[in-house]
Design a protein around this motif. Structure first.
Motif, PDB file in Angstrom:
ATOM      1  N   UNK A 411       0.803  -1.352  -0.277  1.00 32.14           N
ATOM      2  CA  UNK A 411      -0.446   0.067   0.510  1.00 32.14           C
ATOM      3  C   UNK A 411       1.535   0.865   0.449  1.00 32.14           C
ATOM      4  N   UNK A 412      -0.143   2.521  -0.259  1.00 37.07           N
ATOM      5  CA  UNK A 412       1.100   3.758   0.060  1.00 37.07           C
ATOM      6  C   UNK A 412       2.175   3.837   1.001  1.00 37.07           C
ATOM      7  N   UNK A 428      -5.324   0.225   0.568  1.00 33.68           N
ATOM      8  CA  UNK A 428      -6.131   1.148  -0.122  1.00 33.68           C
ATOM      9  C   UNK A 428      -7.491   1.353  -1.234  1.00 33.68           C
ATOM     10  N   UNK A 429      -7.499  -0.102  -0.953  1.00 38.55           N
ATOM     11  CA  UNK A 429      -9.527  -0.123  -1.871  1.00 38.55           C
ATOM     12  C   UNK A 429      -9.368  -1.473  -0.182  1.00 38.55           C
ATOM     13  N   UNK A 430     -10.894  -1.826  -0.729  1.00 33.02           N
ATOM     14  CA  UNK A 430     -11.400  -2.939  -0.102  1.00 33.02           C
ATOM     15  C   UNK A 430     -11.643  -3.797  -0.855  1.00 33.02           C
ATOM     16  N   UNK A 431     -11.721  -3.819  -2.220  1.00 28.72           N
ATOM     17  CA  UNK A 431     -12.529  -4.696  -3.381  1.00 28.72           C
ATOM     18  C   UNK A 431     -11.446  -6.469  -3.255  1.00 28.72           C
ATOM     19  N   UNK A 460     -12.753   2.444   5.712  1.00 34.48           N
ATOM     20  CA  UNK A 460     -11.722   3.535   5.912  1.00 34.48           C
ATOM     21  C   UNK A 460     -10.354   2.347   4.977  1.00 34.48           C
ATOM     22  N   UNK A 461     -10.068   3.322   3.391  1.00 32.00           N
ATOM     23  CA  UNK A 461      -9.021   3.292   2.809  1.00 32.00           C
ATOM     24  C   UNK A 461      -8.727   4.617   3.420  1.00 32.00           C
ATOM     25  N   UNK A 462      -7.136   3.850   2.345  1.00 32.62           N
ATOM     26  CA  UNK A 462      -6.074   4.398   2.568  1.00 32.62           C
ATOM     27  C   UNK A 462      -4.695   5.486   1.568  1.00 32.62           C
ATOM     28  N   UNK A 463      -5.654   5.599   0.676  1.00 37.93           N
ATOM     29  CA  UNK A 463      -5.247   5.942  -0.496  1.00 37.93           C
ATOM     30  C   UNK A 463      -3.474   7.234  -1.171  1.00 37.93           C
ATOM     31  N   UNK A 464      -2.985   7.351  -1.676  1.00 41.76           N
ATOM     32  CA  UNK A 464      -1.989   9.141  -2.342  1.00 41.76           C
ATOM     33  C   UNK A 464      -2.619   9.390  -1.134  1.00 41.76           C
TER      34      UNK A 464
END
Length: 648
Positions: A411-412, A428-431, A460-464
């Motif tokens: 992940x990021x 970064x994603x749930x899928x 919750x997801x944690x993207x850039x």
């Protein structure tokens, strides 16, 4: 800890209250008392001392100080005499290699005429608290430890060769332990994170844990080296846990005690040996104390007491409570300077002082006051409201909520010190995990009677670009039906969700290996209206529920699936066939057929009808074998043939 009432009374001029009264005092002000036992005219309290108070309370002296604080009874000032003077010039040579591990080490040489049997008084004292009397020398160390909390050890001086060194063990170094509950002559292998007391020939004790048999005191011992020391709590715990050598000594070191106890322990044990063996003579005390601990002083504003406790405690009472707890109190510009006893390592800040005042003053004196009624409109967390609303919508559509791990392999945002390689970053994603959940739940679809596995997750997801709340919906069709796929089920669900929520999901469906998944972010815009509830909860009529229903736990054992296909005359209907199968299998299996028979296929061919049924077998107490289930099916085949039907 076992606390003897007779032993405790030796600390006071006046008799103490009965054990039951003391137990009530402790329960309300300090510790939980788990039981009281009468032993040979003594009352023994089983006091549950938790780690936060174990620094001082794993001893009769610590408990006596609590009695003083709670009842006001005054402690004796001259209970233990000063230790014997030095009349010998001989003293041990001591060297500390690791000052961080050994914070203080005291040693003293002594000569005794002989090691005598335990005296009756020692047997009674130790026996009351569940300890075994051994001899006058060993008994002295145990009595002092249970009396004031300092572990002690005594070596046979004639068996100690050269200088006593406190050092780290060497990998593979071995030591034969003194006889104990661990067994006689048990040999253990040490590693470099262990610490030992050693002489020129090798280890003579595992520091803080157990002595070595080579330098142990026996009936023939005449010359002693008395040890009183302070060791690092973490290191002692690590070694005692690794070797499975938990002792009363290691328990006290593990909970950390002050190095100031060391001198008191040395004084008391020497005084007791001199009392039991009057002809004993002693040498000077060797005391290595690399970094002397300073007595802690806390600045305390007495105004905090009422602010934090919610009750006005007279300042004179508060000061008196602190002094009964052996704390020094002076005042500078309305601020109290509170000097703590060395052994109160649990007190580190003003809030701890308030807790001490509160518990001794009595929490029962704090009035019960309801919090004020909130009359202003409380702002609503819109994201929370809508996510909970969405969950309700999904449940009404036959979906189940899942919660997957936030930590993933990649992940990021990465974890600095991951516990495992597959938990080294924030997702970064749930899928991706949703796909795994669908495939795993597909294995139980038959026993749950599911035609499709339908799940969702809001998390919750944690993207850039930062932290977001995301929604993932997944469908996996199990039973094939014409014009129906995982994708079509998900599309229909999206339409209903959009209609019910009034919001467009606006994302494409991912389809792979029969799995259909959609994932979108949930965004709350500023300025939206707060939802309102206009309805009310109606009364629940418990009479509508069946009183015969009862909870049956899921079986932990695997299930077995069996199908049967058969031809019957055209006039036969599905319900008739189901009843025949049900009756046959119920009589042969009892409650082992947990689901079915369910018809999953039918067609007509000429003057015949074909039916296919599925049954699931599972036991609650064992794993069923194929042979058992095959036997049930064979009996069913016989019943089918007797009716003139044909098993395909």
């Amino acid at each position: 800890m076992k606390v003897s009432l007779n032993w405790l009374e030796t600390y006071f001029e006046k008799p103490l209250p009965k054990a039951e009264v003391l137990a009530e005092f402790f329960n309300f002000h300090a510790f939980e008392v788990e039981g009281i036992e009468e032993i040979d005219g003594d009352s023994v309290l089983d006091v549950k001392v938790l780690p936060d108070r174990a620094h001082y309370a794993l001893s009769h002296r610590g408990i006596a100080r609590e009695v003083t604080a709670i009842t006001g009874q005054v402690l004796k000032s001259d209970r233990i005499p000063n230790g014997p003077e030095s009349t010998l010039s001989k003293k041990p040579k001591v060297q500390i290699e690791d000052n961080l591990f050994c914070r203080r080490y005291m040693a003293r040489y002594a000569e005794v005429s002989k090691v005598t049997e335990s005296n009756p008084h020692a047997r009674v004292m130790l026996g009351a608290i569940g300890q075994r009397a051994i001899n006058t020398i060993v008994d002295a160390t145990n009595i002092v430890m249970f009396d004031m909390g300092q572990p002690l050890h005594i070596f046979d001086a004639d068996k100690v060769v050269g200088t006593i060194v406190i050092r780290a063990a060497k990998d593979g170094e071995k030591i034969v332990l003194l006889d104990s509950v661990a067994g006689a002559d048990r040999e253990v292998s040490l590693i470099s994170t262990d610490h030992v007391i050693a002489d020129d020939e090798g280890p003579i004790a595992i520091a803080g844990v157990k002595g070595d048999k080579r330098a142990g005191v026996t009936d023939t011992t005449k010359n002693l080296i008395i040890e009183s020391a302070n060791f690092d709590s973490t290191s002692v715990r690590r070694t005692s846990t690794r070797l499975n050598l938990r002792s009363e000594s290691s328990k006290r070191y593990e909970n950390e005690i002050t190095p100031e106890f060391t001198a008191s322990g040395m004084n008391d044990v020497c005084a007791l040996i001199a009392h039991n063996i009057p002809e004993a003579v002693f040498g000077p005390i060797v005391d290595i104390y690399p970094v002397k601990v300073e007595q802690t002083v806390i600045d305390f504003d007495p105004k905090y007491i009422e602010e934090r406790l919610g009750v006005s405690v007279p300042l004179a009472d508060a000061r008196d409570i602190l002094m009964r707890l052996d704390m020094g109190v002076s005042e500078e510009d309305d601020i109290w300077k509170i000097k703590l006893p060395f052994d109160r390592l649990d007190i580190t800040s003003p809030i701890d002082i308030i807790e001490e005042i509160g518990r001794i003053y009595g929490y029962d004196k704090v009035p019960s006051v309801l919090p004020p009624v909130i009359t202003d409109t409380v702002p609503m967390d819109k994201t929370f409201y809508w996510t909970e609303h969405l969950k309700d919508l999904f449940v009404t559509l036959g979906f189940s909520e899942v919660q997957t791990y936030t930590l993933v392999p990649k992940g990021y945002y990465e974890v600095s010190y991951p516990l495992a390689s597959d938990k080294s970053a924030l997702r970064e994603r749930l899928a991706p995990r949703m796909n795994e959940v669908l495939m795993m739940n597909a294995h139980n679809a038959d026993i749950l009677g599911l035609e499709a596995v339908k799940v969702f997750e809001i998390g919750k997801v944690f993207t850039k670009s930062g932290e977001k709340v995301s929604l993932a919906i997944g469908v996996l069709q199990i039973k094939k039906k014409k014009s129906m796929t995982s994708e079509s089920i998900l599309k229909e669900t999206i339409v209903q969700i959009e209609k019910m929520s009034g919001a467009s999901l606006g994302a494409s469906i991912e389809v792979r290996d029969g799995v259909a998944i959609i994932e979108v972010d949930i965004i709350m815009r500023e300025g939206g209206n707060t939802p309102e509830f206009n309805g009310k909860i109606s009364e629940l009529d418990l009479g509508l529920f069946s009183k015969g229903k009862r909870y049956v736990p899921f079986s932990r054992y695997p299930f077995i699936v069996r199908d049967i296909a058969l031809f019957t005359p055209a006039v036969t209907n599905e319900e008739m066939v189901r009843e025949v199968i049900q009756s046959s299998l119920t009589s042969s299996t009892g409650e082992l057929m947990v689901k079915g028979p369910d018809c999953f296929d039918r067609f007509e061919k000429g003057d015949k009808k074909s039916f296919a049924f599925r049954m699931i077998f599972q036991a609650s107490d064992r794993t069923l074998s194929d042979e058992e289930v095959n036997g049930f099916m064979q009996m069913l085949y016989e019943v089918i043939k007797e009716r003139g039907w044909e098993v395909r």
